[in-house]
Design an enzyme around this catalytic site. Sequence first.
Site, PDB file in Angstrom:
ATOM      1  CD  GLU A 172      -5.452   1.322  -2.866  1.00 28.37           C
ATOM      2  OE1 GLU A 172      -6.603   1.444  -2.483  1.00 28.37           O
ATOM      3  OE2 GLU A 172      -4.512   1.011  -1.830  1.00 28.37           O
ATOM      4  CG  HIS A 225      -2.080   1.121   1.288  1.00 32.23           C
ATOM      5  ND1 HIS A 225      -1.630   2.558   2.379  1.00 32.23           N
ATOM      6  CD2 HIS A 225      -3.161   0.940   0.896  1.00 32.23           C
ATOM      7  CE1 HIS A 225      -2.394   3.396   1.723  1.00 32.23           C
ATOM      8  NE2 HIS A 225      -3.535   2.508   0.567  1.00 32.23           N
TER       9      HIS A 225
HETATM   10  P1  PGA Z   1     -10.172   6.588   0.288  1.00 33.32           P
HETATM   11  O1  PGA Z   1      -8.589   5.693   1.313  1.00 33.32           O
HETATM   12  O2  PGA Z   1     -10.877   5.554  -0.052  1.00 33.32           O
HETATM   13  O3  PGA Z   1      -9.706   6.902   2.306  1.00 33.32           O
HETATM   14  O4  PGA Z   1      -9.390   7.119  -0.510  1.00 33.32           O
HETATM   15  C1  PGA Z   1      -8.157   4.332   0.100  1.00 33.32           C
HETATM   16  C2  PGA Z   1      -7.095   3.453  -0.018  1.00 33.32           C
HETATM   17  O5  PGA Z   1      -6.007   4.081   0.732  1.00 33.32           O
HETATM   18  O6  PGA Z   1      -7.095   1.763  -0.102  1.00 33.32           O
END
Ligand code: PGA
Length: 265
Positions: free
Chosen positions: A173, A101
């Site tokens: 992401e 992540h």
């Molecule tokens: P968020 O987080 O939807 O609050 O932007 C996404 C993530 O970090 O997976």
Amino acid sequence: MTTLNKRLYIGSNLKMYKNVRQTMDFLTQLASLTENISRETIDLFIIPSYTSLYQASLKIDHRLIRLGAQNMYWEDQGPFTGEISPRMLEELGLEIVEIGHSERRQLFGETDQTVNRKVHSCLHHGMTALVCVGETLEEKEANLSAERLRIQVKGALHGVAEEQLDHIWIAYEPVWAIGEHGIPATADYAGLAHEVIRGVLCELFLEKGMDIPILYGGSVNRENALDLIRQPEINGLFIGRSAWEADNFDKIIREVLPVWQAKIG
Ligand code: PGA
């Protein structure tokens, strides 16, 4: 190019927010709200904090909600104070491990090499690696997004064999889209990034690359979820804040499902 994958993947990483009681309340509520949604075509998963995992894995019906961990170390055991091993996660019956992540990459020194070691270890233990990739704002502004994604995907999957691909999920992401101060990617932008990722997967694994689920994450909410899921290469949504109230998450899932079904035909 259109994905061959007919399942919808939808889940949430609870990050470092909910304690054990809050996690259990959330999971119990989510399981009951979503109970009548068929799991034939949907994979619903939640990734709580380590301290909640034991109780969650004992009490929650894994057929309704699949559980994952937010990170792990690659060694089975040893003098690695503060780390959690894949064996420990396996012992809990966990199915998914989130790896790389952007918060881990940015704040805790995770690199493409450590991500790769974790991916191999996770696969070796029969769990699914949910590998997160995404460019920073600086990379986006310098037109380096595609290059960054290619490097991250190739780095993470280096040495992964074709027969292990059933246990690989990718989450796109973009770093600039995540969290409270994030700006959600437009559906078109996210769609293009997913095409880049699909392209690398197919370069690496030929037609098998078409089956690997690619989820979008980064400020997904009730407003943008439908446009995102319409994108040909988006197989699912990986949601933070908007999923942390079971009620809102259930609504997102129910709104997304018919749009997804219409897309896959
Ligand atoms: P968020 O987080 O939807 O609050 O932007 C996404 C993530 O970090 O997976």
